[in-house]
Design a protein around this motif. Structure first.
Motif, short mmCIF file in Angstrom:
data_model
loop_
_atom_site.label_atom_id
_atom_site.label_comp_id
_atom_site.label_asym_id
_atom_site.label_seq_id
_atom_site.Cartn_x
_atom_site.Cartn_y
_atom_site.Cartn_z
N SER A 44 22.08 6.72 -13.44
CA SER A 44 23.17 7.23 -14.27
C SER A 44 23.73 8.55 -13.74
N GLY A 45 22.88 9.40 -13.17
CA GLY A 45 23.36 10.67 -12.62
C GLY A 45 24.32 10.47 -11.45
N PHE A 46 24.02 9.49 -10.60
CA PHE A 46 24.91 9.19 -9.47
C PHE A 46 26.24 8.68 -10.00
N ARG A 47 26.20 7.78 -10.97
CA ARG A 47 27.43 7.23 -11.54
C ARG A 47 28.28 8.33 -12.15
N GLU A 48 27.67 9.24 -12.86
CA GLU A 48 28.42 10.36 -13.46
C GLU A 48 29.09 11.20 -12.39
N GLN A 49 28.37 11.51 -11.31
CA GLN A 49 28.93 12.31 -10.23
C GLN A 49 30.05 11.57 -9.51
N LEU A 50 29.88 10.25 -9.31
CA LEU A 50 30.91 9.44 -8.67
C LEU A 50 32.19 9.45 -9.50
N PHE A 51 32.07 9.19 -10.79
CA PHE A 51 33.24 9.15 -11.65
C PHE A 51 33.90 10.52 -11.74
N ASP A 52 33.11 11.58 -11.78
CA ASP A 52 33.67 12.93 -11.85
C ASP A 52 34.43 13.26 -10.56
N ALA A 53 33.82 12.98 -9.41
CA ALA A 53 34.47 13.28 -8.13
C ALA A 53 35.76 12.47 -7.97
N ALA A 54 35.72 11.19 -8.35
CA ALA A 54 36.91 10.36 -8.25
C ALA A 54 38.02 10.89 -9.16
N ASN A 55 37.65 11.27 -10.36
CA ASN A 55 38.63 11.81 -11.31
C ASN A 55 39.25 13.09 -10.76
N ARG A 56 38.44 13.97 -10.20
CA ARG A 56 38.95 15.22 -9.63
C ARG A 56 39.86 14.98 -8.43
N ALA A 57 39.61 13.88 -7.71
CA ALA A 57 40.45 13.52 -6.56
C ALA A 57 41.70 12.75 -6.98
N GLY A 58 41.80 12.43 -8.28
CA GLY A 58 42.98 11.72 -8.77
C GLY A 58 43.01 10.26 -8.42
N THR A 96 40.73 6.21 -8.76
CA THR A 96 39.71 5.46 -9.47
C THR A 96 38.40 5.51 -8.68
N PRO A 97 37.28 5.22 -9.33
CA PRO A 97 36.02 5.15 -8.59
C PRO A 97 36.07 4.12 -7.46
N ASN A 98 36.76 3.00 -7.67
CA ASN A 98 36.89 2.01 -6.60
C ASN A 98 37.64 2.58 -5.40
N GLU A 99 38.76 3.23 -5.66
CA GLU A 99 39.53 3.84 -4.57
C GLU A 99 38.70 4.90 -3.85
N PHE A 100 37.96 5.69 -4.61
CA PHE A 100 37.12 6.73 -4.03
C PHE A 100 36.07 6.12 -3.10
N CYS A 101 35.43 5.04 -3.55
CA CYS A 101 34.41 4.38 -2.72
C CYS A 101 35.02 3.74 -1.48
N LEU A 102 36.19 3.12 -1.63
CA LEU A 102 36.83 2.52 -0.46
C LEU A 102 37.24 3.58 0.56
N GLN A 103 37.72 4.73 0.08
CA GLN A 103 38.08 5.80 1.00
C GLN A 103 36.84 6.32 1.71
N ALA A 104 35.74 6.47 0.98
CA ALA A 104 34.49 6.94 1.61
C ALA A 104 34.02 5.95 2.68
N ALA A 105 34.13 4.65 2.38
CA ALA A 105 33.75 3.63 3.36
C ALA A 105 34.66 3.68 4.58
N ALA A 106 35.97 3.88 4.35
CA ALA A 106 36.92 3.97 5.46
C ALA A 106 36.62 5.18 6.33
N GLU A 107 36.27 6.31 5.72
CA GLU A 107 35.93 7.51 6.48
C GLU A 107 34.70 7.26 7.34
N LYS A 108 33.70 6.57 6.79
CA LYS A 108 32.48 6.28 7.55
C LYS A 108 32.79 5.33 8.71
N LEU A 109 33.59 4.30 8.45
CA LEU A 109 33.98 3.37 9.53
C LEU A 109 34.74 4.10 10.63
N ALA A 110 35.70 4.94 10.25
CA ALA A 110 36.49 5.67 11.23
C ALA A 110 35.63 6.63 12.04
#
Length: 76
Positions: A27-41, A43-57
């Protein structure tokens, strides 16, 4: 070559859904994920996809996507 001609010469990729399910986290990870995504403007899905794209790049992989210059930092 004009930008229109350059766009027409590139192979067209199709859009596909990314079906990621079954991910379970603490639950702590989920809370941090949702908070970080919200602060970045985004969704959590978009945030995760961007993080995956950064790792791939950063590992040298190239791909097309829905990203704009600067979205993936200096690694792209």
């Amino acid at each position: 070559m004009s930008s229109l001609a350059a766009k027409q010469s590139l192979p067209r990729e199709s859009r596909v859904d990314v079906m990621l399910t079954g991910g379970r986290v603490m639950s702590g990870f989920r809370e941090q994920l949702f908070d970080a995504a919200n602060r970045a403007g985004m969704t959590p899905n978009e945030f995760c996809l961007q993080a995956a794209a950064e790792k791939l790049a950063s590992s040298g992989r190239t791909f097309s996507g829905l990203f704009h210059p600067g979205d993936l930092g200096a690694s792209r």
